[in-house]
Design a protein around this motif. Structure first.
Motif, PDB file in Angstrom:
ATOM      1  N   THR A 184      -9.089 -18.735  13.116  1.00  0.00           N
ATOM      2  CA  THR A 184      -9.914 -18.334  12.056  1.00  0.00           C
ATOM      3  C   THR A 184     -10.946 -19.762  11.962  1.00  0.00           C
ATOM      4  O   THR A 184     -12.134 -19.611  11.844  1.00  0.00           O
ATOM      5  N   LEU A 185     -10.216 -20.900  11.955  1.00  0.00           N
ATOM      6  CA  LEU A 185     -11.155 -22.174  11.795  1.00  0.00           C
ATOM      7  C   LEU A 185     -11.882 -22.326  13.225  1.00  0.00           C
ATOM      8  O   LEU A 185     -13.094 -22.733  13.077  1.00  0.00           O
ATOM      9  N   THR A 186     -11.215 -21.865  14.270  1.00  0.00           N
ATOM     10  CA  THR A 186     -12.076 -22.074  15.463  1.00  0.00           C
ATOM     11  C   THR A 186     -13.336 -21.249  15.194  1.00  0.00           C
ATOM     12  O   THR A 186     -14.465 -21.745  15.815  1.00  0.00           O
ATOM     13  N   SER A 187     -13.098 -20.058  14.899  1.00  0.00           N
ATOM     14  CA  SER A 187     -14.254 -18.965  14.817  1.00  0.00           C
ATOM     15  C   SER A 187     -15.220 -19.402  13.898  1.00  0.00           C
ATOM     16  O   SER A 187     -16.307 -19.466  14.143  1.00  0.00           O
ATOM     17  N   ALA A 188     -14.818 -20.003  12.813  1.00  0.00           N
ATOM     18  CA  ALA A 188     -15.620 -20.543  11.626  1.00  0.00           C
ATOM     19  C   ALA A 188     -16.556 -21.761  12.097  1.00  0.00           C
ATOM     20  O   ALA A 188     -17.806 -21.552  12.017  1.00  0.00           O
ATOM     21  N   VAL A 189     -16.088 -22.446  12.883  1.00  0.00           N
ATOM     22  CA  VAL A 189     -16.620 -23.779  13.382  1.00  0.00           C
ATOM     23  C   VAL A 189     -17.906 -23.055  14.480  1.00  0.00           C
ATOM     24  O   VAL A 189     -19.068 -23.589  14.519  1.00  0.00           O
ATOM     25  N   LYS A 190     -17.346 -22.348  15.499  1.00  0.00           N
ATOM     26  CA  LYS A 190     -18.440 -21.773  16.344  1.00  0.00           C
ATOM     27  C   LYS A 190     -19.529 -21.025  15.533  1.00  0.00           C
ATOM     28  O   LYS A 190     -20.586 -21.146  15.948  1.00  0.00           O
ATOM     29  N   GLN A 191     -19.146 -20.369  14.487  1.00  0.00           N
ATOM     30  CA  GLN A 191     -20.289 -19.555  13.816  1.00  0.00           C
ATOM     31  C   GLN A 191     -20.924 -20.292  12.903  1.00  0.00           C
ATOM     32  O   GLN A 191     -21.889 -19.783  12.045  1.00  0.00           O
ATOM     33  N   ASP A 192     -20.530 -21.593  12.708  1.00  0.00           N
ATOM     34  CA  ASP A 192     -21.175 -22.417  11.640  1.00  0.00           C
ATOM     35  C   ASP A 192     -21.049 -21.935  10.178  1.00  0.00           C
ATOM     36  O   ASP A 192     -22.018 -22.083   9.370  1.00  0.00           O
ATOM     37  N   ALA A 193     -20.005 -21.502   9.987  1.00  0.00           N
ATOM     38  CA  ALA A 193     -19.597 -21.079   8.639  1.00  0.00           C
ATOM     39  C   ALA A 193     -19.528 -22.115   7.556  1.00  0.00           C
ATOM     40  O   ALA A 193     -19.337 -23.223   8.151  1.00  0.00           O
ATOM     41  N   ASP A 194     -19.805 -21.984   6.428  1.00  0.00           N
ATOM     42  CA  ASP A 194     -19.691 -22.762   5.330  1.00  0.00           C
ATOM     43  C   ASP A 194     -18.471 -22.828   4.663  1.00  0.00           C
ATOM     44  O   ASP A 194     -17.940 -23.824   4.063  1.00  0.00           O
ATOM     45  N   VAL A 195     -17.717 -21.570   4.496  1.00  0.00           N
ATOM     46  CA  VAL A 195     -16.523 -21.585   3.787  1.00  0.00           C
ATOM     47  C   VAL A 195     -15.524 -20.718   4.571  1.00  0.00           C
ATOM     48  O   VAL A 195     -15.818 -19.717   5.075  1.00  0.00           O
ATOM     49  N   VAL A 196     -14.149 -21.122   4.549  1.00  0.00           N
ATOM     50  CA  VAL A 196     -13.256 -20.561   4.935  1.00  0.00           C
ATOM     51  C   VAL A 196     -11.914 -20.284   4.099  1.00  0.00           C
ATOM     52  O   VAL A 196     -11.791 -21.208   3.502  1.00  0.00           O
ATOM     53  N   ILE A 197     -11.549 -19.048   3.813  1.00  0.00           N
ATOM     54  CA  ILE A 197     -10.652 -18.615   2.964  1.00  0.00           C
ATOM     55  C   ILE A 197      -9.326 -17.990   3.909  1.00  0.00           C
ATOM     56  O   ILE A 197      -9.479 -16.991   4.376  1.00  0.00           O
ATOM     57  N   ILE A 198      -8.193 -18.783   3.773  1.00  0.00           N
ATOM     58  CA  ILE A 198      -7.038 -18.188   4.549  1.00  0.00           C
ATOM     59  C   ILE A 198      -6.140 -17.835   3.470  1.00  0.00           C
ATOM     60  O   ILE A 198      -5.516 -18.351   2.609  1.00  0.00           O
ATOM     61  N   ASP A 199      -5.846 -16.436   3.489  1.00  0.00           N
ATOM     62  CA  ASP A 199      -4.621 -16.130   2.980  1.00  0.00           C
ATOM     63  C   ASP A 199      -3.361 -16.362   3.542  1.00  0.00           C
ATOM     64  O   ASP A 199      -3.167 -16.433   4.574  1.00  0.00           O
ATOM     65  N   THR A 200      -2.186 -16.571   2.880  1.00  0.00           N
ATOM     66  CA  THR A 200      -0.933 -16.835   3.270  1.00  0.00           C
ATOM     67  C   THR A 200       0.136 -16.031   2.533  1.00  0.00           C
ATOM     68  O   THR A 200      -0.300 -15.586   1.533  1.00  0.00           O
ATOM     69  N   ALA A 201       1.270 -15.807   3.127  1.00  0.00           N
ATOM     70  CA  ALA A 201       2.430 -15.129   2.673  1.00  0.00           C
ATOM     71  C   ALA A 201       3.136 -16.145   1.428  1.00  0.00           C
ATOM     72  O   ALA A 201       3.015 -17.136   1.638  1.00  0.00           O
ATOM     73  N   GLY A 202       3.610 -15.364   0.598  1.00  0.00           N
ATOM     74  CA  GLY A 202       4.198 -16.016  -0.473  1.00  0.00           C
ATOM     75  C   GLY A 202       5.416 -15.703  -0.694  1.00  0.00           C
ATOM     76  O   GLY A 202       5.841 -14.929  -1.807  1.00  0.00           O
ATOM     77  N   ARG A 203       6.531 -16.031   0.192  1.00  0.00           N
ATOM     78  CA  ARG A 203       7.906 -15.557   0.198  1.00  0.00           C
ATOM     79  C   ARG A 203       8.636 -16.612  -0.518  1.00  0.00           C
ATOM     80  O   ARG A 203       9.190 -17.466   0.107  1.00  0.00           O
ATOM     81  N   LEU A 204       9.034 -16.477  -1.870  1.00  0.00           N
ATOM     82  CA  LEU A 204       9.361 -17.580  -2.508  1.00  0.00           C
ATOM     83  C   LEU A 204      10.874 -17.416  -2.558  1.00  0.00           C
ATOM     84  O   LEU A 204      11.620 -18.435  -2.709  1.00  0.00           O
TER      85      LEU A 204
END
Ligand code: GDP
Length: 311
Positions: A184-204
């Motif tokens: 995601t971050l690699t793609s975002a940098v390549k696309q000149d993105a401004d914001v990346v939002i990463i969803d993560t699993a919340g297994r408490l």
């Protein structure tokens, strides 16, 4: 006005209880303070924060000798505003992100937001609402589906990506979340993105796994974008009272949480969670969810929040 509407239930309930607590009393005495304590605890302010507030009011009563119950609103409001101010500095109303310095290759550095929280709290919805707000400002947003534990989580995020017209980077269920974050971050940098939002699993229920997974995601992200994630946003369901406190405790043990989003403040009498959690964990509340719609997310503004509580 939306905030007032959103918080109506919290407000009604808080004030309903508060006025009952002082009914027939003209002076703030031990009885009134006991009642007030019950009201605050019942509104999910949390025991520690409630005691802090009660102690402060007791001190003021002792100092002034006589405090009328008609003054209690003002005093309580001051104390709550004071507590919120310790952790929540800003009075922002706009969805903004800081501008980051360019990379050594002269590329834009995307602002990386990692979102954590258990299932069902409104994590995906909050990500979708944020993507929409950032996109509205003309910012280029990329989503990363690093909750690879459940197929439904990836699909739900895809729904929000489609709805907001924002690209999503995903792999199949069960793949390594850190690998999705890296892509995601690699793609975002390549696309000149401004914001990346990463969803993560919340297994408490699996705390060591949770900690290891979040640590690994962060480590891998930093290979692509320096100092990322720039914000670790914990999403809490404001209607779950003590569960929200417990989740805040567990997530702050697992990773460094830098801001909070408290959802479902529209359908609840539990707005007090916002006061207690920001006080006890010393983490600013950045956003509040006030409905299921795409525009039902607000930047937390402590002045407005207290105003609508005490209007
Ligand atoms: P996740 O499992 O944490 O990703 O949770 P979801 O984003 O799928 O949300 C779970 C449910 O809560 C969905 O039905 C959402 O529409 C609802 N929801 C999310 N945020 C809010 C909010 O601020 N208010 C209300 N009333 N519902 C919300």
């Amino acid at each position: 006005e939306t905030l007032d509407k959103g918080l109506e239930k919290s407000k009604e309930s808080f004030f309903g209880k508060l006025s009952k607590a002082v009914a027939g009393k003209s002076k703030v005495d031990d009885d009134v303070l006991d009642n007030l304590e019950e009201v605050l605890v019942a509104s999910d302010v949390g025991v520690n924060t409630t005691l802090k507030i009660i102690t402060r009011i007791e001190e003021r009563v002792a100092q002034d000798k006589y405090v009328g119950t008609d003054e209690l609103n003002t005093i309580l409001r001051e104390e709550i505003a004071g507590l919120l101010s310790e952790t929540n500095k800003g009075n922002e109303t706009e969805f903004t992100i800081p501008t980051l310095p360019k990379t050594s290759e002269g590329k834009k550095t995307p602002y990386v937001l990692m979102v954590v929280g258990v299932n069902g709290v409104g994590k995906t919805t909050t990500i979708g609402k944020l993507a929409s707000q950032f996109k509205k400002q003309g910012l280029k947003v990329v989503l990363g589906a690093a909750d690879t534990f459940r197929a439904a989580a990836i699909d739900q995020l895809q729904v929000w990506a489609d709805r907001t017209g924002v690209p999503i980077i995903r792999q199949e269920m069960g793949s390594d979340p850190a690998s999705v974050a890296f892509d995601t971050l690699t793609s975002a940098v390549k696309q000149d993105a401004d914001v990346v939002i990463i969803d993560t699993a919340g297994r408490l229920h699996n705390k060591v796994n949770l900690m290891n997974e979040l640590t690994k995601i962060k480590r891998v992200m930093q290979k692509v974008v320096d100092n990322s994630p720039h914000d670790v946003l914990l999403v809490l369901d404001g209607s779950t009272g003590q569960n929200a406190f417990e989740q805040a405790k567990q997530f702050t043990l697992a990773t460094e949480v830098t801001s909070l989003a408290v959802t479902k403040l529209d359908g609840t009498a539990k707005g007090g969670v916002v006061i207690g959690i920001s006080d006890q964990f010393k983490i600013p509340v950045k956003y509040i969810g006030v409905g299921e719609g795409i525009d039902d997310l607000q930047v937390f503004n402590k002045v407005e929040f207290v105003d609508s509580f005490f209007k």
